[in-house]
Design a protein around this motif. Structure first.
Motif, PDB file in Angstrom:
ATOM      1  N   ASP A 230       0.852  -1.184   0.000  1.00  0.00           N
ATOM      2  CA  ASP A 230       0.000   0.000   0.000  1.00  0.00           C
ATOM      3  C   ASP A 230       0.888   1.234   0.000  1.00  0.00           C
ATOM      4  N   ASP A 231       0.310   2.398  -0.338  1.00  0.00           N
ATOM      5  CA  ASP A 231       1.145   3.606  -0.405  1.00  0.00           C
ATOM      6  C   ASP A 231       1.472   4.196   0.964  1.00  0.00           C
ATOM      7  N   ASP A 232       0.992   3.559   2.045  1.00  0.00           N
ATOM      8  CA  ASP A 232       1.380   3.987   3.395  1.00  0.00           C
ATOM      9  C   ASP A 232       2.139   2.882   4.131  1.00  0.00           C
ATOM     10  N   THR A 233       2.742   1.971   3.350  1.00  0.00           N
ATOM     11  CA  THR A 233       3.512   0.854   3.910  1.00  0.00           C
ATOM     12  C   THR A 233       4.998   1.062   3.663  1.00  0.00           C
ATOM     13  N   TYR A 234       5.798   0.780   4.680  1.00  0.00           N
ATOM     14  CA  TYR A 234       7.254   0.873   4.559  1.00  0.00           C
ATOM     15  C   TYR A 234       7.851  -0.510   4.796  1.00  0.00           C
ATOM     16  N   ILE A 235       8.751  -0.901   3.917  1.00  0.00           N
ATOM     17  CA  ILE A 235       9.436  -2.190   4.030  1.00  0.00           C
ATOM     18  C   ILE A 235      10.850  -1.966   4.551  1.00  0.00           C
ATOM     19  N   ILE A 236      11.288  -2.799   5.489  1.00  0.00           N
ATOM     20  CA  ILE A 236      12.664  -2.777   5.992  1.00  0.00           C
ATOM     21  C   ILE A 236      13.444  -3.849   5.226  1.00  0.00           C
ATOM     22  N   PRO A 237      14.189  -3.466   4.191  1.00  0.00           N
ATOM     23  CA  PRO A 237      14.807  -4.468   3.317  1.00  0.00           C
ATOM     24  C   PRO A 237      15.710  -5.445   4.052  1.00  0.00           C
ATOM     25  N   GLN A 238      16.489  -4.964   5.036  1.00  0.00           N
ATOM     26  CA  GLN A 238      17.427  -5.861   5.727  1.00  0.00           C
ATOM     27  C   GLN A 238      16.688  -7.008   6.418  1.00  0.00           C
ATOM     28  N   SER A 239      15.567  -6.695   7.048  1.00  0.00           N
ATOM     29  CA  SER A 239      14.789  -7.736   7.733  1.00  0.00           C
ATOM     30  C   SER A 239      14.118  -8.660   6.737  1.00  0.00           C
ATOM     31  N   LEU A 240      13.579  -8.086   5.670  1.00  0.00           N
ATOM     32  CA  LEU A 240      12.918  -8.902   4.657  1.00  0.00           C
ATOM     33  C   LEU A 240      13.903  -9.865   3.999  1.00  0.00           C
ATOM     34  N   MET A 241      15.114  -9.380   3.690  1.00  0.00           N
ATOM     35  CA  MET A 241      16.099 -10.244   3.046  1.00  0.00           C
ATOM     36  C   MET A 241      16.552 -11.371   3.976  1.00  0.00           C
ATOM     37  N   ALA A 242      16.602 -11.084   5.277  1.00  0.00           N
ATOM     38  CA  ALA A 242      16.963 -12.139   6.232  1.00  0.00           C
ATOM     39  C   ALA A 242      15.953 -13.277   6.184  1.00  0.00           C
ATOM     40  N   LEU A 243      14.689 -12.939   5.972  1.00  0.00           N
ATOM     41  CA  LEU A 243      13.656 -13.960   5.849  1.00  0.00           C
ATOM     42  C   LEU A 243      13.717 -14.662   4.497  1.00  0.00           C
ATOM     43  N   LEU A 244      13.707 -13.890   3.420  1.00  0.00           N
ATOM     44  CA  LEU A 244      13.625 -14.482   2.086  1.00  0.00           C
ATOM     45  C   LEU A 244      14.840 -15.326   1.739  1.00  0.00           C
ATOM     46  N   SER A 245      15.988 -15.010   2.306  1.00  0.00           N
ATOM     47  CA  SER A 245      17.199 -15.772   1.989  1.00  0.00           C
ATOM     48  C   SER A 245      17.131 -17.213   2.477  1.00  0.00           C
ATOM     49  N   HIS A 246      16.153 -17.522   3.347  1.00  0.00           N
ATOM     50  CA  HIS A 246      15.990 -18.888   3.840  1.00  0.00           C
ATOM     51  C   HIS A 246      14.922 -19.661   3.068  1.00  0.00           C
ATOM     52  N   LEU A 247      14.317 -19.023   2.064  1.00  0.00           N
ATOM     53  CA  LEU A 247      13.224 -19.667   1.339  1.00  0.00           C
ATOM     54  C   LEU A 247      13.569 -19.777  -0.135  1.00  0.00           C
ATOM     55  N   ASP A 248      13.287 -20.909  -0.705  1.00  0.00           N
ATOM     56  CA  ASP A 248      13.589 -21.188  -2.111  1.00  0.00           C
ATOM     57  C   ASP A 248      12.529 -20.537  -3.004  1.00  0.00           C
ATOM     58  N   PRO A 249      12.899 -19.556  -3.826  1.00  0.00           N
ATOM     59  CA  PRO A 249      11.896 -18.887  -4.665  1.00  0.00           C
ATOM     60  C   PRO A 249      11.322 -19.773  -5.758  1.00  0.00           C
ATOM     61  N   SER A 250      11.961 -20.917  -6.028  1.00  0.00           N
ATOM     62  CA  SER A 250      11.412 -21.831  -7.020  1.00  0.00           C
ATOM     63  C   SER A 250      10.276 -22.674  -6.441  1.00  0.00           C
ATOM     64  N   LYS A 251      10.010 -22.497  -5.150  1.00  0.00           N
ATOM     65  CA  LYS A 251       8.879 -23.141  -4.492  1.00  0.00           C
ATOM     66  C   LYS A 251       7.806 -22.071  -4.247  1.00  0.00           C
ATOM     67  N   PRO A 252       6.533 -22.438  -4.281  1.00  0.00           N
ATOM     68  CA  PRO A 252       5.480 -21.437  -4.065  1.00  0.00           C
ATOM     69  C   PRO A 252       5.421 -20.977  -2.612  1.00  0.00           C
ATOM     70  N   HIS A 253       5.658 -19.688  -2.384  1.00  0.00           N
ATOM     71  CA  HIS A 253       5.585 -19.101  -1.050  1.00  0.00           C
ATOM     72  C   HIS A 253       4.693 -17.868  -1.090  1.00  0.00           C
ATOM     73  N   TYR A 254       3.882 -17.725  -0.059  1.00  0.00           N
ATOM     74  CA  TYR A 254       2.963 -16.593   0.098  1.00  0.00           C
ATOM     75  C   TYR A 254       3.095 -16.138   1.543  1.00  0.00           C
ATOM     76  N   LEU A 255       3.648 -14.940   1.752  1.00  0.00           N
ATOM     77  CA  LEU A 255       4.044 -14.493   3.087  1.00  0.00           C
ATOM     78  C   LEU A 255       3.357 -13.182   3.455  1.00  0.00           C
ATOM     79  N   GLY A 256       3.083 -13.033   4.749  1.00  0.00           N
ATOM     80  CA  GLY A 256       2.528 -11.791   5.247  1.00  0.00           C
ATOM     81  C   GLY A 256       1.929 -11.970   6.631  1.00  0.00           C
TER      82      GLY A 256
END
Length: 477
Positions: A230-256
Motif C-alpha cells: 500500500d502507499d502507506d507501507t514501509y518495508i525494511i529491506p534488511q529484515s525482509l532479506m533475512a527472511l527471504l534468503s531462507h526460502l527457495d523462490p522456485s517453491k510457491p511461497h505466500y508471506l505476510g
C-alpha cells in the motif's frame, strides 16, 4: 501465609515421604500422558485426512481448508516463534536475495492519496524510477514527481474495465463509481476528483491486486520475489532479506501478516505481501481461468488482499503462518512490541499516511546494517533507555499502551492515582509490560506489549523497564 512460605512448608512436609511423592507425581503425570497420546492420535488422524482430502477435494474446498487450518494450529502448538526467529537470525540463508535486482515491487495508490507515493518511494531508496524494478498502479493514469525524475502511474481500474467490458461486465457497480472519478480528472475538476477518490478509493482498491500483480509480472524482468505494498507501507529491506534468503523462490511461497478465518486466511495488504517466483508464475502462466475468475470476483470482493488469498488457494498456495509475526500493520510510534517478539526481525510498518511520517521513518532507518528487531523500535523512535523507568517510572502526558485488545489487555476502573495503576502492573510482572492511567476516567490499562507512543492529554504511562531490558538483553546474548 505467603506463597513462598507455603512452598517451603510443602517441601518440608514432603521431604520424609519420598515414596508417596513419587507415586503422587506419577498419578498426576498419567492424565498428561494420556492427553499427549490423544493429541498425537488427533494429529495422525488429521494428517491422514489432510492427505486424502488433498487427493479428493479442490484446494479451496471448505473441508480441505479446515483440515489445513488444524494442521497449522498443531504446528504452532509444538513450535514457538522464538525457535523460528533464532534460525532466521543466526543461520546464513541458502538463497541470498539482492533487493535491488531480484525483488519486484507493486505499489498501489489512488487519486485521493497520491501525494504519499513520492515520499514512500524515496524512503525505500527509489529516488530514481526504475521500470524494471517496480510498477505503480492506481485508479488514474499520470505522472508523479520524485526528487529525480517522474513516476509513471498506470490506471489499473481503467485497464481492468477495458478488459472486462467486452465480456459483459462493463455495467458493474464499481465501474459505475469509477467513471465519475475518471471524468472529473479528465475535466480538470480537482475538488470533485479528490472528493470522489477519497470516498470510493478504498473500494476501487480491490480491483488493483490481481490486475496490478499481473502487470508487474508481465512488464518487469523475471524476479525471485514480488512485493505488494500500500502507499502507506514501509518495508525494511534488511529484515525482509533475512527472511527471504531462507526460502527457495522456485517453491510457491505466500508471506505476510495472516488474518481471517480458516476459509480465507489472507496476508493483510497494509502489512506488505511477499510472493515467490513460483507462486506468481504458476498463477499467471498456468491458470488463466483462475485469474479471469479473480478479475470478475474483484468487482464484488470487499478486500483485495483477501481476494488474492482465495485466488491463490485455488492453485494450492496458502499463506505461510510461520512468519506472520514478522509483518507489522502499525506505524512506528504505534507498533506494539509484544514480549514474544522482542528478538524477531521486523519487516514492515503501516499507517504512515502523512508524507513527512514516511520520510522520517526512511531517514531513521537509512544506513542500518542487518535486520531490525521489534525491540529496536523502542530506541530508534524515541522510547529512551528502558531501565530509565526504574528510577523515573511514570511519564506524564504519554501513552505506552496504545489501542486495547479485548481478552489480552486489561482495564481496571476506579483507579484513583497513577501510582496505583503502576502497582497493578508491577504485581503482574509476567503479563504487564506497559500501563496507562487516564486521569479523566480513572481507568488503568495494562498490556503485555509496549509502544513508543504519542503525547496524550490527561494520561500517565510507564513500562516495566527491568523486564523490558531483560527481554532485550536476551536478543543480544
Amino acid at each position: 501465609m505467603g506463597a513462598l512460605d507455603e512452598q517451603r512448608t510443602w517441601k518440608v512436609r514432603q521431604a520424609p515421604r519420598k515414596r508417596f511423592f513419587s507415586v503422587a507425581t506419577l498419578a498426576r503425570a498419567l492424565p498428561r500422558r494420556r492427553a499427549i497420546k490423544r493429541l498425537a492420535l488427533y494429529a495422525l488422524v488429521t494428517i491422514t485426512f489432510y492427505k486424502l482430502s488433498k487427493l479428493l477435494l479442490p484446494a479451496d474446498h471448505p473441508v480441505y481448508l479446515a483440515v489445513n487450518w488444524i494442521l497449522v494450529c498443531i504446528h504452532s502448538f509444538f513450535h514457538s516463534t522464538s525457535s523460528i526467529d533464532s534460525w532466521l537470525l543466526t543461520t546464513k540463508g541458502s538463497y541470498p536475495v539482492d533487493f535491488a535486482s531480484r525483488v519486484g515491487i507493486l505499489v498501489k495508490t489512488g487519486y485521493g492519496t497520491r501525494e504519499r507515493l513520492p515520499a514512500q518511494l524515496e524512503a525505500l531508496g527509489l529516488r530514481e524510477w526504475d521500470p524494471e524494478r517496480a510498477v505503480a498502479v492506481a485508479d488514474f493514469a499520470g505522472e508523479l514527481n520524485l526528487t529525480v525524475g517522474t513516476v509513471p502511474v498506470r490506471d489499473a481500474v481503467g485497464e481492468l474495465m477495458e478488459y472486462l467490458e467486452p465480456r459483459g461486465w462493463g455495467g458493474a457497480e464499481r465501474f459505475k463509481k469509477y467513471v465519475p472519478l475518471r471524468d472529473a480528472i479528465v475535466a480538470g475538476d480537482e475538488d470533485r476528483a479528490l472528493s470522489i477518490g477519497r470516498n470510493v478509493g478504498w473500494e476501487l482498491d480491490a480491483l488493483k491486486f490481481i490486475w496490478g500483480l499481473g502487470i508487474l509480472h508481465k512488464t518487469t524482468p523475471a524476479k525471485d520475489w514480488y512485493l505488494i505494498l500500500d502507499d502507506d507501507t514501509y518495508i525494511i529491506p534488511q529484515s525482509l532479506m533475512a527472511l527471504l534468503s531462507h526460502l527457495d523462490p522456485s517453491k510457491p511461497h505466500y508471506l505476510g501478516n495472516s488474518v481471517g478465518d480458516y476459509r480465507g486466511r489472507f496476508a493483510h495488504g497494509g502489512s506488505a505481501v511477499a510472493l515467490s517466483r513460483a507462486a506468481v508464475d504458476t498463477l499467471y502462466r498456468l491458470h488463466g481461468d483462475v485469474t479471469y475468475e479473480a478479475h470478475v470476483n474483484s468487482l464484488t470482493e470487499t478486500w483485495g488482499d483477501r481476494l488474492l488469498a482465495t485466488t491463490l488457494q485455488k492453485i494450492g498456495v496458502f499463506v505461510d503462518e510461520r512468519f506472520n509475526h514478522l509483518f507489522n500493520g502499525e506505524s512506528a510510534l504505534d507498533t506494539r512490541i509484544w514480549t514474544d517478539r522482542f528478538c524477531a526481525p521486523l519487516v514492515s510498518f503501516h499507517e504512515l499516511k502523512r508524507p513527512e511520517d514516511m520520510r522520517a521513518v526512511g531517514a531513521r532507518l537509512e544506513g542500518l546494517r542487518g535486520p531490525v528487531l521489534w525491540s529496536d523500535v523502542w530506541p530508534l523512535f524515541g522510547g529512551g533507555e528502558m531501565t530509565g523507568f526504574n528510577g523515573r517510572p511514570m511519564r506524564e502526558g504519554r501513552d505506552h499502551v496504545g489501542k486495547l485488545t479485548e481478552g489480552v489487555s486489561r482495564t481496571t476502573r476506579g483507579v484513583g492515582t497513577a501510582e496505583k495503576c503502576m502497582k497493578l502492573c508491577m504485581r503482574d510482572r509476567r503479563r504487564c509490560l506497559a500501563w496507562r492511567w487516564d486521569s479523566g476516567s480513572g481507568e488503568c490499562h495494562t498490556a503485555p506489549w509496549m509502544i513508543v507512543g504519542r503525547e496524550v492529554e490527561g494520561a500517565v504511562a510507564g513500562i516495566n523497564g527491568a523486564w523490558a531490558a531483560d527481554l532485550r538483553d536476551r536478543c543480544r546474548g
